[in-house]
Design a protein around this motif. Structure first.
Motif, PDB file in Angstrom:
ATOM      1  N   SER A 196       1.153   3.682  -3.027  1.00 15.31           N
ATOM      2  CA  SER A 196       0.883   5.183  -2.763  1.00 15.31           C
ATOM      3  C   SER A 196       1.901   6.251  -3.138  1.00 15.31           C
ATOM      4  O   SER A 196       1.364   7.431  -3.266  1.00 15.31           O
ATOM      5  CB  SER A 196       0.164   5.347  -1.483  1.00 15.31           C
TER       6      SER A 196
ATOM      7  N   LYS B 252      -9.330  -5.603   4.821  1.00 18.48           N
ATOM      8  CA  LYS B 252      -9.257  -4.281   4.577  1.00 18.48           C
ATOM      9  C   LYS B 252      -8.023  -3.780   3.982  1.00 18.48           C
ATOM     10  O   LYS B 252      -7.897  -3.006   3.086  1.00 18.48           O
ATOM     11  CB  LYS B 252      -9.458  -3.384   5.790  1.00 18.48           C
ATOM     12  N   LEU B 253      -6.837  -4.342   4.449  1.00 16.60           N
ATOM     13  CA  LEU B 253      -5.522  -3.958   3.976  1.00 16.60           C
ATOM     14  C   LEU B 253      -5.166  -4.592   2.727  1.00 16.60           C
ATOM     15  O   LEU B 253      -4.573  -3.784   1.855  1.00 16.60           O
ATOM     16  CB  LEU B 253      -4.305  -4.857   5.032  1.00 16.60           C
TER      17      LEU B 253
ATOM     18  N   ASP C 252      -8.326   4.877   8.349  1.00 16.60           N
ATOM     19  CA  ASP C 252      -8.445   5.277   7.217  1.00 16.60           C
ATOM     20  C   ASP C 252      -8.536   4.184   6.151  1.00 16.60           C
ATOM     21  O   ASP C 252      -9.057   4.327   4.865  1.00 16.60           O
ATOM     22  CB  ASP C 252      -7.157   6.201   6.730  1.00 16.60           C
ATOM     23  N   ARG C 253      -8.306   3.025   6.463  1.00 20.02           N
ATOM     24  CA  ARG C 253      -8.026   1.893   5.663  1.00 20.02           C
ATOM     25  C   ARG C 253      -9.473   1.101   5.746  1.00 20.02           C
ATOM     26  O   ARG C 253      -9.623  -0.064   5.061  1.00 20.02           O
ATOM     27  CB  ARG C 253      -7.078   0.873   6.005  1.00 20.02           C
ATOM     28  N   GLY C 254     -10.682   1.660   6.674  1.00 16.46           N
ATOM     29  CA  GLY C 254     -11.846   1.156   6.644  1.00 16.46           C
ATOM     30  C   GLY C 254     -12.223   0.293   7.973  1.00 16.46           C
ATOM     31  O   GLY C 254     -13.202  -0.202   8.239  1.00 16.46           O
TER      32      GLY C 254
ATOM     33  N   PHE D 196       0.813  -1.367   0.102  1.00 16.74           N
ATOM     34  CA  PHE D 196       0.054  -0.037   0.047  1.00 16.74           C
ATOM     35  C   PHE D 196       0.908   1.151  -0.046  1.00 16.74           C
ATOM     36  O   PHE D 196       0.555   1.990  -0.951  1.00 16.74           O
ATOM     37  CB  PHE D 196      -0.879   0.136   1.261  1.00 16.74           C
TER      38      PHE D 196
ATOM     39  N   ALA E 158      -4.739   1.159  -4.231  1.00 10.80           N
ATOM     40  CA  ALA E 158      -3.568   1.892  -4.472  1.00 10.80           C
ATOM     41  C   ALA E 158      -2.722   1.486  -5.686  1.00 10.80           C
ATOM     42  O   ALA E 158      -1.870   2.424  -6.101  1.00 10.80           O
ATOM     43  CB  ALA E 158      -2.686   1.886  -3.222  1.00 10.80           C
TER      44      ALA E 158
ATOM     45  N   ALA F  87      -6.903  -2.112   0.256  1.00 14.75           N
ATOM     46  CA  ALA F  87      -6.339  -0.932   0.094  1.00 14.75           C
ATOM     47  C   ALA F  87      -5.251  -0.915  -0.844  1.00 14.75           C
ATOM     48  O   ALA F  87      -4.915  -0.085  -1.545  1.00 14.75           O
ATOM     49  CB  ALA F  87      -6.091  -0.405   1.576  1.00 14.75           C
TER      50      ALA F  87
ATOM     51  N   TRP G 169      -4.393   5.171  10.856  1.00 12.57           N
ATOM     52  CA  TRP G 169      -4.130   4.723   9.370  1.00 12.57           C
ATOM     53  C   TRP G 169      -4.945   3.370   9.172  1.00 12.57           C
ATOM     54  O   TRP G 169      -5.504   3.328   8.145  1.00 12.57           O
ATOM     55  CB  TRP G 169      -2.822   4.399   9.261  1.00 12.57           C
TER      56      TRP G 169
END
Length: 490
Positions: free
Chosen positions: A39, A177-178, A118-120, A35, A185, A181, A115
């Protein structure tokens, strides 16, 4: 035995795939690294030897050891600081915890919590205030030994076990989730692809990987860096025998693929390893039962305060005491355990007298009776001068008595297990020697150009101790740093 020797870049006529950053392994560390690298604008490719991402991280309980003043801590009425978090972890993860990494982890813990959000991931702002391996609720915060002696004497106690909003095991949700993400990205993933060898150029820089995919050899070129996030080596019996024999014969907390591949590939080009004997080992004894009674060794002796983090009483027993080990509880204590915290565990032996129980357990005559008499004498005054269990749990034990054999219980690292076994399960903590940015060092302490590592493939914040949540926390925190560093590596 397959070869992990490096492949010279000059022998690769043409690479099958090219990217900027190549991540090997798609567990929590790999997802975090992918990620961050993507990013940062890098072209990222992740190799995963299984049929899909997740690894051992997806099978974990899902605790994240975070603190320093997170929103969940504040909502539950706890005023935590990075300094208190650091002091506790230095003691609990020691001796020989990596203080440089640990300092960064604690100072960055609130940002790391955000963090995750923010990833849900969501965390309920509620507290599970009972001893347990795994809260059977969706509470977002739990104690992980911070309020037990001697740790409550060195740092102001605050609960730091953060759990995403799901009941029981939550590792799958974190990985869901990760992975989403990382892919959003821009990271791509090749599954069923097992990295076999590092590719090294004439200058000694790691520039790619040779892998096997469906029986075919596939080559990958990484223009900026290769990040090894392949997990530990608990599934490699030969490596356990060499480095961490204490885990031989016990259960394994893994997805079955933690066989040290990444560590071996890096070691083959001169990478240094660190803390290879360090392990986490969990005994299947119920915390909710032990705090209401006592934990004794084969000689009927107590040896620790039973309200510590369960992994610490497990290590104290399995590495330092004669076995087998027994949870001793009386009828009142057993009936006081909430059904949700019993995990289906029932007494192995029940007796009206301690003498009868000693005989059933094969203990020296009078040994257990002496321990209980001493315990009761002090408990009547709300004291535990030998081991300092918290006063809230101290109460004289009265007949009838029961003994529970952890070897016949559950496996706290495996939601499917039950029945007879070793009574303990674990995983490795040691791995490649890295900088705080994940750069792998060689045996001279010099960086190996182009090579990074994070997660259980690397030696992280741990010394010889472990606390739940520090694998997912450490892996993602330093995976993020490795991803950013690799993306910036020209």
């Amino acid at each position: 035995m397959r070869s992990v020797e490096p492949v010279a870049a000059s022998t690769v006529a043409a690479f099958d795939h090219e990217c900027d950053v190549l991540v090997v392994g798609f567990g929590c560390a790999g997802a975090a690294a992918a990620f961050e690298a993507a990013s940062a604008g890098a072209r990222v490719l992740v190799l995963e030897r299984a049929g899909g991402p997740g690894g051992s991280s997806a099978m974990s309980g899902g605790e994240l050891y975070l603190g320093g003043g997170t929103a969940v801590q504040k909502a539950c009425g706890f005023d935590d600081t990075p300094d208190d978090m650091f002091t506790y972890l230095k003691a609990a993860l020691g001796p020989h915890a990596d203080e440089e990494k640990l300092r960064l982890y604690c100072d960055g813990s609130v940002e790391h919590f955000e963090w995750f959000r923010d990833r849900g991931l969501t965390f309920n702002e509620s507290m599970y205030d009972a001893p347990s391996w795994m809260p059977p609720t969706q509470d977002g915060l739990m104690w992980l030994g911070e309020n037990a002696w001697p740790y409550d004497t060195v740092a102001r106690p605050a609960p730091r076990g953060h759990r995403p909003a799901t009941e029981s095991f939550g590792g799958w949700l974190i990985m869901e989730k990760l992975v989403a993400a990382a892919k959003a990205a821009g990271a791509a993933c090749h599954t069923d692809t097992r990295a076999a060898n590092l590719v090294v150029d004439n200058a000694g820089r790691v520039v790619g990987v040779v892998a096997r995919q469906y029986g075919e050899t596939v080559t990958y070129r990484a223009h900026r860096g290769v990040i090894l996030t392949t997990g530990g080596f608990v599934d490699n019996e030969e490596m356990l025998e060499q480095h961490a024999p204490v885990l031989l014969g016990h259960g394994k907390v893994s997805d079955g693929l933690d066989d040290g591949d990444g560590i071996q590939m890096a070691a083959a080009i001169g990478a240094a390893t660190r803390r290879m004997a360090a392990v986490q080992i969990a005994m299947s004894a119920l915390p909710a039962m032990l705090v209401r009674g006592m934990l004794v060794n084969a000689l009927g002796q107590r040896f620790i305060n039973e309200d510590v983090y369960p992994g610490l009483f497990s290590v104290a027993a399995l590495q330092h005491q004669p076995g087998p080990y027994w949870a001793i509880v009386d009828e009142e204590g057993y009936e006081d355990i909430p059904e949700r915290d019993l995990w289906g565990v029932r007494p192995t032996f029940v007796a009206e007298t301690l003498a009868e129980l000693e005989q059933e357990l094969g203990m020296p005559a009078g040994a257990l009776e002496s321990a209980v008499v001493t315990y009761n004498r002090h408990a009547e005054r709300g004291e535990d001068p030998y081991f300092h269990k918290a006063a809230k749990w101290l109460r004289p034990l009265r007949a009838p008595f029961a003994a529970v054999d952890p070897r016949l219980g559950f496996n706290p690292g495996d939601r499917e297990s039950a029945g007879a076994g070793s009574g303990a399960s674990g995983f490795t903590l040691g791995g490649l020697h890295t900088t705080v940015d994940g750069v792998v060092l060689n045996n001279s302490g010099q960086p190996i150009p182009g090579l990074y590592a994070a997660g259980r493939a690397a030696s992280g914040i741990h010394g010889e101790g472990y606390i739940s949540g520090t694998s997912l926390g450490d892996g993602t925190f330093f995976g993020r740093r490795a991803g950013r560093a690799a993306a910036a590596d020209a």
